[in-house]
Write an enzyme that holds these catalytic residues in place. Structure first.
Site, PDB file in Angstrom:
ATOM      1  N   ARG A 101      67.745  13.896  31.944  1.00  0.00           N
ATOM      2  CA  ARG A 101      67.477  12.916  31.333  1.00  0.00           C
ATOM      3  C   ARG A 101      67.502  12.574  30.450  1.00  0.00           C
ATOM      4  O   ARG A 101      67.335  10.910  30.018  1.00  0.00           O
ATOM      5  CB  ARG A 101      65.366  13.721  31.757  1.00  0.00           C
ATOM      6  CG  ARG A 101      64.712  13.670  32.237  1.00  0.00           C
ATOM      7  CD  ARG A 101      63.577  14.296  32.260  1.00  0.00           C
ATOM      8  NE  ARG A 101      62.545  15.020  33.296  1.00  0.00           N
ATOM      9  CZ  ARG A 101      61.581  14.947  33.402  1.00  0.00           C
ATOM     10  NH1 ARG A 101      60.590  15.202  32.252  1.00  0.00           N
ATOM     11  NH2 ARG A 101      60.989  14.998  34.481  1.00  0.00           N
ATOM     12  N   ASP A 158      49.158  11.444  22.530  1.00  0.00           N
ATOM     13  CA  ASP A 158      49.781  12.268  22.790  1.00  0.00           C
ATOM     14  C   ASP A 158      51.311  12.605  22.092  1.00  0.00           C
ATOM     15  O   ASP A 158      51.795  11.472  20.723  1.00  0.00           O
ATOM     16  CB  ASP A 158      50.502  11.704  24.148  1.00  0.00           C
ATOM     17  CG  ASP A 158      50.713  12.069  25.198  1.00  0.00           C
ATOM     18  OD1 ASP A 158      50.364  12.703  25.804  1.00  0.00           O
ATOM     19  OD2 ASP A 158      52.202  12.539  24.802  1.00  0.00           O
TER      20      ASP A 158
END
Length: 287
Positions: free
Chosen positions: A54, A160
């Site tokens: 990633r 979030d």
């Protein structure tokens, strides 16, 4: 309405150079430790390949090899916004509309009627790990259905730690396939594109939902302290035991007496250990 949290803009990073493209064990350990300190999320060695995959693409986009990029981060030379990009890359953002549907049935059939008995002028719901917003908009649909018959007002806050998913939540645009979990009658809350490849939540529902960046590891949360319902589902499983307890204790400071807390079904024991009253599967009521 104060029911919101603050979100600050990030600065662009400054490129650096590196020579290796696979993380040495020590570098990964140091990076994992910093991620845990900042987010509470544990990164065991089994996640090393995932993290490398990633981060590698982003490092290359900056003209850096992976090791050089991580060394730059760990040395403290990178701006804070760059570490946020790492958080965005490695966080798990699994979510769906009407995920664990029994919770939404409980919300509509039990929690809302109980809360309305106290004649609250505005029902406040906090989706404390909202990801792309599917949970927050599901809650909005459920409450909109109940409000039509019982005439109450509501507001939803979604927070979030990942800024990428928050951007999608604010756009409120989703693949049409994702929306298949939404019951047929609630499809009136969706706008379809001409190609029918995606859908968008209708404006009248979007206006009732706000999104903001928030790290559950922060010492204090800039959120109202009279929230009626908090959803924190399938997040605590990524934290160790002390962090789970600390996060829940901070959340409960924002829950109005008689309010409801919804956890993931695999997390119900955590709520039980805090002495909360369980009123449904992984559903707790605050004293």
């Amino acid at each position: 309405m104060h029911f919101r949290a603050e979100h600050t803009a990030a600065r662009a990073p400054v490129p650096s150079k590196g020579t290796e493209d696979v993380l040495p064990a020590r570098t990964f350990e140091n990076l994992a430790r910093r991620v845990t300190e900042h987010t509470g999320i544990r990164l065991p060695v089994s996640k090393k390949q995932m993290v490398e995959g990633r981060l590698r693409k982003h490092a290359h986009a900056l003209g850096m090899a992976l090791t050089g990029y991580c060394d730059w981060l760990l040395a403290g030379d990178a701006p804070e916004a760059e570490f946020q990009r790492v958080v965005d890359a490695i966080t798990t953002n699994k979510t769906d509309f009407y995920r664990e549907p029994d919770h939404f049935e409980h919300l509509a059939g039990y929690a809302v009627p109980q809360l309305l008995k106290h004649q609250r002028p505005l029902l406040k719901v906090w989706s404390a790990a909202c990801s792309t917003g599917a949970e927050a908009y599901t809650i909005a649909m459920v409450l909109a259905e109940r409000a039509g018959a019982h005439r109450f007002r509501f507001a939803i806050l979604g927070t979030d730690i990942c800024t990428t998913v928050l951007a999608q939540a604010e756009r409120a645009i989703y693949d049409a396939d994702v929306a298949t979990a939404i019951p047929g009658p609630q499809h009136r809350y969706l706008l379809r594109s001409r190609k029918a490849d995606d859908v968008r939540i209708v404006p009248e529902l979007r206006r009732l939902v706000r999104f903001a960046h928030l790290n559950l590891m922060d010492g204090r949360y800039p959120v109202d302290r009279d929230v009626d319902v908090i959803f924190l589902r399938n997040v605590l499983i990524y934290f160790d035991k002390p962090t789970q307890t600390a996060v829940l204790r901070k959340l409960l400071r924002h829950l109005h007496p008689g309010g409801f807390l919804y956890l993931g079904h695999s997390e119900s024991m955590i709520g039980t250990e805090l002495g909360l009253k369980e009123v449904g599967p992984a559903v707790f009521r605050w004293k």
